[in-house]
Motif scaffolding. Structure first.
Motif, short mmCIF file in Angstrom:
data_model
loop_
_atom_site.label_atom_id
_atom_site.label_comp_id
_atom_site.label_asym_id
_atom_site.label_seq_id
_atom_site.Cartn_x
_atom_site.Cartn_y
_atom_site.Cartn_z
N PHE A 12 7.90 -30.90 50.68
CA PHE A 12 8.33 -29.60 50.12
C PHE A 12 8.54 -29.69 48.62
O PHE A 12 9.49 -29.16 48.08
CB PHE A 12 9.61 -29.12 50.81
CG PHE A 12 9.41 -28.88 52.28
CD1 PHE A 12 8.58 -27.84 52.70
CD2 PHE A 12 10.00 -29.68 53.23
CE1 PHE A 12 8.38 -27.61 54.05
CE2 PHE A 12 9.81 -29.45 54.57
CZ PHE A 12 9.00 -28.42 54.99
N LYS A 14 6.90 -28.27 46.47
CA LYS A 14 6.41 -27.03 45.87
C LYS A 14 5.13 -27.26 45.09
O LYS A 14 4.71 -26.41 44.33
CB LYS A 14 7.45 -26.42 44.92
CG LYS A 14 8.76 -26.14 45.58
CD LYS A 14 9.59 -25.24 44.72
CE LYS A 14 10.82 -24.81 45.47
NZ LYS A 14 11.60 -25.96 45.98
N MET A 159 4.70 -36.84 27.93
CA MET A 159 4.74 -37.38 29.28
C MET A 159 6.22 -37.63 29.63
O MET A 159 7.01 -38.00 28.77
CB MET A 159 3.98 -38.70 29.37
CG MET A 159 2.50 -38.56 29.12
SD MET A 159 1.70 -37.64 30.44
CE MET A 159 0.05 -37.49 29.76
N THR A 160 6.55 -37.46 30.89
CA THR A 160 7.96 -37.60 31.27
C THR A 160 8.40 -39.06 31.35
O THR A 160 9.53 -39.39 31.01
CB THR A 160 8.20 -36.91 32.62
OG1 THR A 160 7.71 -35.58 32.53
CG2 THR A 160 9.67 -36.89 32.97
N ASN A 168 9.86 -36.86 39.53
CA ASN A 168 10.97 -36.14 40.13
C ASN A 168 12.19 -36.12 39.22
O ASN A 168 13.26 -36.51 39.60
CB ASN A 168 11.33 -36.80 41.46
CG ASN A 168 11.65 -35.75 42.48
OD1 ASN A 168 12.04 -34.63 42.10
ND2 ASN A 168 11.48 -36.07 43.74
N PRO A 170 13.57 -33.33 37.04
CA PRO A 170 13.55 -31.99 36.44
C PRO A 170 14.39 -31.90 35.17
O PRO A 170 14.06 -31.15 34.25
CB PRO A 170 14.12 -31.09 37.52
CG PRO A 170 14.57 -31.95 38.62
CD PRO A 170 14.05 -33.32 38.42
N THR A 171 15.47 -32.68 35.11
CA THR A 171 16.32 -32.61 33.92
C THR A 171 15.53 -33.02 32.68
O THR A 171 15.54 -32.34 31.66
CB THR A 171 17.52 -33.57 34.09
OG1 THR A 171 18.13 -33.30 35.33
CG2 THR A 171 18.50 -33.38 32.97
N ARG A 172 14.82 -34.12 32.83
CA ARG A 172 14.03 -34.61 31.71
C ARG A 172 12.89 -33.64 31.38
O ARG A 172 12.60 -33.38 30.21
CB ARG A 172 13.46 -35.97 32.11
CG ARG A 172 13.44 -36.98 31.02
CD ARG A 172 12.95 -38.31 31.63
NE ARG A 172 12.63 -39.24 30.58
CZ ARG A 172 13.54 -39.93 29.91
NH1 ARG A 172 14.82 -39.77 30.19
NH2 ARG A 172 13.19 -40.76 28.96
N GLU A 175 14.30 -30.88 29.41
CA GLU A 175 14.56 -31.29 28.02
C GLU A 175 13.27 -31.33 27.20
O GLU A 175 13.24 -30.90 26.05
CB GLU A 175 15.23 -32.67 27.99
CG GLU A 175 16.72 -32.66 28.32
CD GLU A 175 17.51 -31.81 27.34
OE1 GLU A 175 17.15 -31.78 26.14
OE2 GLU A 175 18.47 -31.14 27.76
N LEU A 176 12.22 -31.86 27.80
CA LEU A 176 10.94 -31.94 27.09
C LEU A 176 10.45 -30.54 26.74
O LEU A 176 9.99 -30.28 25.62
CB LEU A 176 9.91 -32.67 27.94
CG LEU A 176 10.09 -34.18 28.01
CD1 LEU A 176 9.17 -34.79 29.05
CD2 LEU A 176 9.84 -34.80 26.64
N LYS A 178 12.23 -27.83 26.43
CA LYS A 178 13.07 -27.22 25.39
C LYS A 178 12.71 -27.76 24.02
O LYS A 178 12.73 -27.03 23.02
CB LYS A 178 14.54 -27.48 25.70
CG LYS A 178 15.06 -26.58 26.82
CD LYS A 178 16.45 -27.00 27.27
CE LYS A 178 16.83 -26.27 28.55
NZ LYS A 178 17.96 -26.92 29.24
N VAL A 197 9.60 -28.31 38.10
CA VAL A 197 10.63 -27.32 38.39
C VAL A 197 11.56 -27.15 37.20
O VAL A 197 11.94 -26.03 36.84
CB VAL A 197 11.43 -27.76 39.64
CG1 VAL A 197 12.59 -26.82 39.88
CG2 VAL A 197 10.52 -27.80 40.85
N GLN A 201 12.02 -23.79 34.84
CA GLN A 201 13.35 -23.22 34.66
C GLN A 201 13.65 -23.09 33.17
O GLN A 201 14.19 -22.09 32.72
CB GLN A 201 14.39 -24.13 35.32
CG GLN A 201 15.79 -23.55 35.34
CD GLN A 201 15.89 -22.33 36.26
OE1 GLN A 201 15.38 -22.33 37.37
NE2 GLN A 201 16.50 -21.26 35.75
N LYS A 204 11.90 -20.17 31.80
CA LYS A 204 12.59 -18.94 32.17
C LYS A 204 13.82 -18.74 31.30
O LYS A 204 14.03 -17.66 30.74
CB LYS A 204 12.98 -19.03 33.64
CG LYS A 204 13.52 -17.73 34.19
CD LYS A 204 13.87 -17.90 35.64
CE LYS A 204 14.46 -16.61 36.18
NZ LYS A 204 15.22 -16.88 37.39
N ASP A 205 14.62 -19.80 31.17
CA ASP A 205 15.83 -19.69 30.37
C ASP A 205 15.50 -19.37 28.92
O ASP A 205 16.27 -18.71 28.23
CB ASP A 205 16.63 -21.00 30.43
CG ASP A 205 17.20 -21.25 31.82
OD1 ASP A 205 17.14 -20.31 32.64
OD2 ASP A 205 17.70 -22.36 32.08
#
Ligand SMILES: Nc1ncnc2c1ncn2[C@@H]1O[C@H](COP(=O)(O)OP(=O)(O)OP(=O)(O)O)[C@@H](O)[C@H]1O
Ligand SMILES: Nc1ncnc2c1ncn2[C@@H]1O[C@H](COP(=O)(O)OP(=O)(O)OP(=O)(O)O)[C@@H](O)[C@H]1O
Ligand SMILES: [Mg+2]
Ligand SMILES: [Mg+2]
Lengths: 304, 524, 376, 327
Positions: A12, A14, A159-160, A168, A170-172, A175-176, A178, A197, A201, A204-205
């Motif tokens: 899942f 996504k 690259m993350t 996996n 999403p926080t990083r 940040e990238l 942003k 994800v 987000q 969107k923000d």
């Protein structure tokens, strides 16, 4: 029964694995009453156990989703020579294994074009997951597409990470994204699994546009998701469940419908008719061979 | 009851039938204690007699299993320190109860802050304290962190803390143990002044002279029970000592001891110096000789360098200067200093002061503790470092037999033996474990917390080692013990050897003067 | 506040740990019920998955091998008075050692030399990674709990960096090295048993199991039969007494941590030489932390640790089987159970003691009274 | 020039965002450890509170309820911590390990059971998230010449929890050093027997410190889910609890110093994120910036500090030793 083994991230996510899941589910619905086996890998040691267990149970074919399963498929397929295996996103040269790879660069080219066309600042971004050739392939195709649509466009890529954790985080990812937005980027394409994800987000923000990957992710944030570079892993799994071609290498590109950009009710307002016309024209050109999209993995460099 | 009891006032403290046990130890049994208001009341007794326990019950730290307490005539329950403080009881604990990084002022007001804002609280408290310090003569630098204060000042701080909380009944548990004689004298002046102002004092001490000097009445405890309760006027130092120990104290020495002249020097020490991390000198130019066939006693108030001396001589602590000659080998500090293994090789045995922490490993079984330090001997360890457990257990059983360690169970956990038996086991090890008998024996507090029977036994063994030609060094804070054992007495004061007395010249007065800082010539 | 409760030895060593384990299992059963599964079914499936088939048993023993190593690692340090939380990092670095020698010499050395070399490398690298926190504890007094946690993170960064930048198989996308040469493969148990004419299914269980059992015996002998272990325990119980006895506490701290690190490093042998035959990122997979739980319920005794490792091996394998068989069950349930065991057997180990003590007293009043009288 | 300023502004903003959970957790750890209770369970408390926020947010669609759930879980875990370690003198280190393990497993188990998304919770709608504050102020700041973009981008437009975390630093400092409760807490961590003798309850003080600790951990967890991200993801704390612990030690158990340590660690993280895949200048030998080295730096620095090379850190004297009193 057929079997599918999802990679870390789970069915899942996504994105990539979820696409495989959708394919399996479609097969199940059409096969009428027949079931299939599946398993989600949650640590390295499980890969072999899971696949061997499927083989022991007589599952046929056994589909490994994701390049990380290549070595496991190779090992187990050798042991169970009578059963059929398949690997998606990598190549295993064994008589009982079908390998399925995609021309991600072609799909990425199209969404790169859309990014450049939708960008008001002339700056578009790319956030990759783990830094591997496969993701560079996405990046390279995306750049080509963006430049094709607007030669002056600036493409910022990040690259993350360099380990599987990059799929996996999403926080990083957020940040990238942003950081890219701060530089003026207003459309970002994430090819980063679950990390995406966070990218969406952030878009969107920040009131920016984002492009999804693998599955059609347009529904995640209507009005934010410009489009998605769909990679029809679902189709691949569906086809593999129906019939495998052992020992073959199947390559799925725009022509085969293996990759595409997604247009649906969630993003129709964002895609202008002009944009759609240009992208569809390029799509036809690529299929016809008039546009050649360079493949990073051909020589591990992005030359175009 | 007591001579100074003011007319008609109810007693400040009345404890009746107090019982308290810790596991197998009956710390207090049916204790009655009455203290008249405005008097100073002494409580004495051997180590472990139950004095601190009784006072902790009064202060609400412990709960008695039976008995009642009345304060100023009113029957009370004291479930915790809060209630004790509210009743006007203050306690200066045997070990300082201070938070070192906090300032003296914060320490005093902790738990009794007049305001929730510290700034405001400090201002109020400071004002009150300055008045209190003027009234009592207790001077403390309020703004220094406690860790920067010398012990005497910390002791004053503790008293000030109790008084600030409005203590009318002040318990002092061995307040002078860590004080110099001058500081003690100063403290007593203060205590007398407090008593004159109406404070009731409860003083625990091991120094009977202090009782005689300060108190109006005294209670003697032994093995958890009160054995004597008397106004000071009706008793004497000797009578108190007898009551404490339960029979006439035999200050007399064994007959055979005296005359024989000591032999060759077995241990020679010169110019030992050692200062702790704070730079306080703990050993200041200590020199001494130990000769075959003598027992040398080290007397002194604890904390005057005896612990460090033993540690240095046994190789547990490397001094910063000095030298030691043992078994024909010379060790110099700094640089090459004796270590405990070398010391054992050179036939030096050491019964440490603190048997719980050093002498044995409490969690290990008795046989494992019994070989501690000798666990590398050939007869205990085979090829490849394999321990010969049979040999160890058998040896332990033999030592237990020889030194009457009870119970005779080499497999029992070390902590399950009582203090006296632990001490006997350690002594047995040090005397019997080496392949040949030790030449030099260092003994710290040989009979601390040990019952009379065992004391006699241990003293007998030490004398026997001396008579066999060994050199014995005994460090003890009990003067009686020194007087009973030693052939020669050295007195330590602030890290130095304050003087040496032949046993014939030893009187308690002379020793006391040396301990209090006089020079040998003045003392004699 | 409660005061320490004395229990008879049999209750303390035998009964109390079982009660604690039962409490952990009970809470887990509640969790299982909350997520809508049937605890009874889960337990039966779990036991069947772990022990019901030879192949299941093989996996159980394979996991138990790893946990024995990490459990022993925690226990050795513990007896030296140190709480080594760094098993995870030490195992990672131990694996790095295995990979380094296997890749460097795998093609040139025969198995008889290669495999012992891999074992030595695993132990040496693991020990080296434990040596720094040990030295900092011994000479600078830096708390080993904190430094080993930090070293876990540093180890994982180091491993990632080395793998990504230097050791990764060229051209491949997965973060792993190329496969070791055949001579660097530790024989699987099925191969060994086949040599003896016994048929055994192909599982990851390999010769490391024998090494783990040898290590358990070795640790037992060290701690309770060798002088070195005696000195180590003396320091662990009472550094002052050890100093008095001429034992150097610092040397013992180093020794305890080096042995501990070496044992943790052996995880690399089981996982890499024995199973994966290549170095990958996440091969330790929390085994270092599991070792803490194993050591706790094994009461820091090798025999207890082997049994506890077996328990955890069974939980892991049974959990994996459950994840295959029962939709909705994830192996994270096993992590949860592991945490609960650490909670009840470690942090709350004595919570049940007062009640147990009352029960024991009530059951044998006369014996208790007699014991009390003997003391007084 | 402009690019550099924007980069710096972005870096500052990122530093603050990344540091916020560290600051909250470091303060949480500081309160508990100042009272004498080691907290190795920060990671677990934060993770489980984050899950609570994510799950309740998804169920109810209300951020106050989500936040309340996080707080309840955080405080409950702290009370369990107290029950085991304060009331029953359990080993504090082991307790921290237990909490962290339980949280790592339980969040995924419950997440899968309730949401069937591999342990994630569904994405939260905007209504359940904490939005940016002071966007207008940010625009105004940007107008300042030269440093305007840095301040505008960096300082304004964060969510309320970022500012709350920053405000809590002087708050905790004030509590510890300017109030009666703070004095008592500090004394409890150093000499509980003395606090007891002064007629105070060590038990109550330690439980009190732990309650505050739970609240702060819960805020950190809620921040991850309600502000920084929009759902719960398994293992999303990713070692931040330990990093906060490191920051607290690095700050020598003092709030303001701990803040600087958190900001330093956050800054390193923000830099590491941006330097991923960036080539080193040829002068430095080319190749890629070793991001792992930057990621490991906070841990290395903490070890170096603990080794006493940067001046000695003095922990509360009674840290880790349960207070046992015979009755
Ligand atoms: N907390 C405790 N737990 C167990 N036993 C204790 C405890 N406190 C005291 N005891 C035991 O109770 C007895 C009385 O101890 P207490 O401290 O009252 O003696 P004391 O007369 O003050 O001795 P000292 O002169 O050495 O201070 C001793 O046997 C001691 O070992
Ligand atoms: N503070 C304490 N805490 C726990 N147990 C203690 C404490 N003090 C003493 N004990 C235990 O109480 C028992 C008695 O100790 P103590 O040192 O008073 O010896 P004792 O009973 O006076 O023995 P002996 O008469 O042989 O000197 C021993 O088992 C000892 O371990
Ligand atoms: Mg006492
Ligand atoms: Mg006694």
């Amino acid at each position: 029964d057929p079997a599918v083994i999802y990679d870390m991230g789970g069915k899942f996510d996504k994105s990539f694995n979820e696409a495989a899941y959708n394919g399996a589910e479609r097969w199940k619905k059409e096969a009428g009453g027949k079931g299939y086996l599946d398993f989600e890998i949650s640590n390295e040691a499980q890969r072999e156990q899971a696949m061997r267990r499927m083989a022991d149970k007589g599952a046929n074919p056994i589909v490994g989703v994701g390049f990380a399963q290549a070595s496991t498929v190779e090992k187990v397929a050798k042991e169970f020579g009578k059963q059929q295996f398949a690997i998606i996103d990598s190549v295993v040269k064994l008589p009982n294994v079908e390998s399925v790879v995609f021309k991600e660069h072609e799909g990425s080219f199209l969404v790169g074009m859309m990014a450049a066309l939708a960008s008001k600042s002339g700056k578009v971004g790319f956030v990759g997951g783990m830094d591997i050739p496969l993701i560079r392939k996405f990046q390279c195709g995306y750049e080509q597409g963006a430049k094709y649509a607007n030669p002056k466009v600036e493409v910022t890529s990040n690259m993350t990470g360099t380990t599987p954790a990059a799929w996996n985080d999403p926080t990083r990812g957020g940040e990238l994204a942003k950081a890219q937005f701060a530089k003026g980027v207003d459309v970002v394409f994430a090819a980063a699994g679950g990390t995406g994800v966070g990218v969406y987000q952030a878009a969107k923000d920040g009131g920016k546009l984002a492009i999804g990957v693998d599955s059609n992710q347009n529904h995640l944030h209507p009005g934010v998701m410009l489009t998605s570079m769909v990679k029809r892993v679902d189709v691949a799994v569906y086809n593999l469940f129906k019939k495998t071609n052992p020992g073959q290498l199947t390559v799925l590109g725009l022509k085969e419908g293996g990759v595409d950009y997604a247009l649906d009710k969630h993003n129709e307002k964002l895609v202008s008719a002009d944009m759609k016309k240009k992208v569809d024209a390029a799509k036809a050109d690529i299929i016809a061979g008039k546009i050649k999209v360079a493949d990073y993995m051909a020589d591990n460099s992005c030359k175009y | 009851m007591s001579a100074t009891s003011a007319g008609g006032l109810p007693p400040a403290v009345q404890m009746r039938g107090i019982c308290k046990r810790f596991g197998a130890v009956q710390a207090n049994r049916d204790v009655n204690l009455t203290v008249a208001a405005g008097t100073a009341h002494g409580i004495v007794g051997e180590n472990g007699a139950g004095k601190s326990t009784l006072m902790s019950i009064l202060y609400g730290f412990y709960q008695a299993e039976a008995g009642s307490i009345a304060i100023e005539g009113r029957e009370v329950q004291i479930p915790g320190s809060r209630e004790a403080i509210a009743l006007g009881i203050g306690m200066v604990h045997q070990h300082f109860m201070l938070v070192e990084p906090l300032s003296a002022l914060d320490n005093i007001m902790l738990g009794a802050e007049p305001d929730w804002r510290l700034g405001a609280a400090r201002a109020v408290v400071r004002e009150k304290l300055e008045a209190l310090m003027r009234d009592t003569g207790l001077q403390v630098r309020l703004d220094l962190a406690v860790e920067e204060l010398p012990v005497g000042e910390r002791q004053r701080l503790e008293i000030l803390k109790a008084l600030y909380r409005g203590a009318r009944i002040l318990i002092l548990d061995e307040p002078t143990a860590v004080l110099t004689p001058q500081e003690t004298e100063q403290l007593f002046v203060t205590l007398r002044r407090l008593r004159a102002q109406g404070t009731t004092l409860l003083l625990i001490t091991h120094k009977l002279k202090e009782i005689m000097a300060l108190c109006d009445a005294v209670t003697v405890m032994r093995q958890g029970a009160v054995v004597l309760d008397t106004p000071i006027a009706d008793t004497s130092l000797d009578a108190l000592a007898e009551a404490m120990v339960g029979r006439r104290v035999n200050l007399g020495r064994d007959a055979g001891a005296a005359a024989r002249a000591p032999g060759a020097t077995l241990l020679a020490v010169q110019g030992l110096r050692w200062a702790d991390e704070m730079g306080v000198p703990r050993l200041a130019d200590v020199s001494l000789d130990l000769k075959a066939g003598e027992i040398v006693g080290i007397a002194g108030v604890s904390g005057n360098g005896q612990t460090e001396l033993l540690a240095a001589l046994s190789g547990m602590l490397a001094p910063q200067a000095g030298q030691i000659t043992l078994g024909g080998e010379r060790f110099d500090a700094p640089g090459r200093w004796l270590d405990p293994t070398a010391a054992r090789r050179l036939k030096l045995a050491h019964v440490p002061e603190d048997r719980h922490r050093c002498g044995m490993v409490l969690k290990m079984s008795a046989w494992e503790s019994a070989v501690l330090g000798y666990h590398r001997l050939k007869r205990f360890v085979g090829a490849g470092g394999w321990m010969k457990q049979r040999a160890m257990r058998e040896a332990t059983a033999q030592w237990m037999e020889a030194y009457d360690v009870r119970p005779r169970n080499a497999l029992l956990q070390s902590s399950k033996f009582s203090g006296g038996n632990q001490q006997k086991l350690v002594l047995a090890r040090e005397a019997l474990a080496p392949e040949t008998p030790p030449q030099v024996l260092l003994v710290g507090q040989p009979t601390r917390g040990v019952d009379i029977g065992a004391i006699e036994f241990i003293h007998g063994r030490l004398r026997a080692m001396r008579d066999a030609g060994g050199a014995v060094l005994v460090v003890s804070s009990e003067l009686d013990e020194i007087l009973a054992l030693a052939d020669r007495v050295l007195v330590m004061d602030r890290g130095r050897i304050a003087g040496e007395l032949a046993i014939e010249d030893c009187t308690e007065a002379a020793l006391g003067r040396l301990m209090a800082g006089a020079t040998a010539r003045e003392a004699a | 506040m409660s005061r320490p409760v004395e229990l008879p030895r049999w209750a303390d060593i035998g009964l109390l740990p079982l009660i604690n384990l039962a409490m952990a299992l009970a809470v887990s059963a509640i969790v299982v019920a909350v997520i809508g599964l049937d605890p009874v079914q889960v337990i039966t499936q779990l036991v069947k998955g772990a022990f019901g088939t030879r192949s299941g048993l093989g996996y159980t023993l394979y996991y138990a091998t790893t946990f024995t190593f990490t459990g022993l690692a925690v226990a050795v340090a513990f007896h030296g008075g140190l709480f080594n939380i760094g098993g995870e990092g030490q195992a990672m670095v131990g694996g790095l050692g295995v990979a380094a020698v296997s890749l460097a010499f795998g093609n040139s050395l025969p198995a008889v030399l290669m495999l012992p070399l891999a074992v030595v490398a695993a132990m040496a690298f693991g020990a080296a990674w434990a040596a720094v926190p040990a030295a900092l504890q011994a000479w600078r007094g830096s708390h080993v709990v904190i430094t080993t946690i930090m070293f876990n993170f540093i180890a994982s960064a180091l491993l990632a960096w080395l793998l990504v930048n230097h050791l990764k198989a060229p051209g491949g996308m997965t973060v792993e090295t190329v496969a070791f040469a055949d001579s660097a493969h530790l024989p699987g148990m099925h191969e060994l048993l086949a040599g003896l004419g016994i048929e055994w299914p192909r599982t990851p269980l390999n010769a490391s199991l024998l090494l783990a059992l040898a290590a358990a015996v070795g640790v037992w002998a060290l701690l309770w039969r060798l002088r070195a272990g005696y000195e180590l325990r003396a320091v662990g119980h009472s550094p002052e007494a050890a100093h008095y006895a001429g034992i150097h506490p610092r040397r013992q701290v180093m020794l305890a941590m080096l042995i501990s690190g070496a044992l943790a490093g052996m995880v690399g042998v089981n996982e890499l030489s024995g199973v994966q035959h290549k170095l990958l990122l996440d091969f330790v997979a929390g085994a270092g932390f599991t070792g803490i739980a194993v050591s706790l319920i094994g009461r820091n005794h090798p025999l207890g640790i082997v049994l506890a490792a077996l328990l955890f091996g069974a939980l892991y394998q049974g959990g994996a089987e459950l994840a295959f068989e029962v939709p909705g069950f994830s192996r994270d349930m096993v992590t949860t159970l592991q945490g609960l065991i650490v909670l009840f057997s470690g942090a709350m180990a004595r919570v049940a003691a007062p009640a147990l003590s009352r029960v024991v007293m009530a059951l044998q009043p006369r014996a208790a009274v007699a014991a009390g009288a003997a003391h007084g | 020039m402009d690019d550099t300023l924007i980069f710096l502004g972005g870096l500052l903003a990122s530093t603050l965002r990344v540091s916020t959970p560290l600051i909250l957790c470091a303060l949480a750890g500081l309160l508990s450890e100042r009272s004498g209770v080691i907290d190795l369970g920060l990671e677990g408390k934060m993770l489980l509170s984050a899950f609570a926020a994510g799950a309740v947010g998804a169920f109810t669609g209300s951020w106050p309820l989500a936040l309340a759930a996080a707080l309840m879980v955080g405080v409950a875990l702290s009370m369990l911590h107290g029950y085991a370690c304060v009331s029953h003198t359990g080993d504090q280190v082991v307790m921290g390990m237990a909490l962290t393990m339980i949280a790592a497993g339980l969040t995924i188990v419950l997440g899968i059971a309730w949401f069937k998304q591999g342990g994630q919770t569904p994405a939260l709608p905007d209504a359940v998230r904490l939005g940016p504050q002071g966007v207008a102020l940010g625009e105004a700041l940007k107008a300042i010449p030269v440093i305007g973009p840095v301040l505008g981008l960096g300082l304004a437009g964060h969510n309320a929890l970022v500012y709350l975390a920053l405000a809590l630093v002087p708050g905790v400092w004030w509590l510890l050093y300017r109030t009666r409760l703070g004095l008592r807490l500090r004394a409890t961590g150093d000499n509980p027997a003395m606090v007891d003798a002064a007629g105070l309850s060590v038990l109550r003080l330690r439980y009190g410190a732990l309650a505050m600790n739970g609240v702060l951990c819960a805020l950190a967890g809620a921040y991850l889910v309600l502000a920084q991200n929009a759902n719960f993801v398994p293992h999303m704390t990713a070692g931040r609890g330990y990093m906060a612990l490191a920051a607290m030690i690095f700050g020598k158990w003092r709030p303001v110093a701990a803040l600087w340590a958190c900001l330093l660690f956050g800054f390193l993280d923000a830099v590491a994120i941006r330097l991923q895949g960036v080539a080193l200048p040829a002068a430095l030998g080319g190749g890629q910036v070793p991001v792992q080295a930057i990621q490991a730096l906070p841990y290395v620095l903490t070890v170096v500090l603990l080794a006493g090379f940067i001046g000695h850190a003095r922990a509360p004297a009674a840290l880790g030793t349960p207070y046992l009193k015979e009755r």
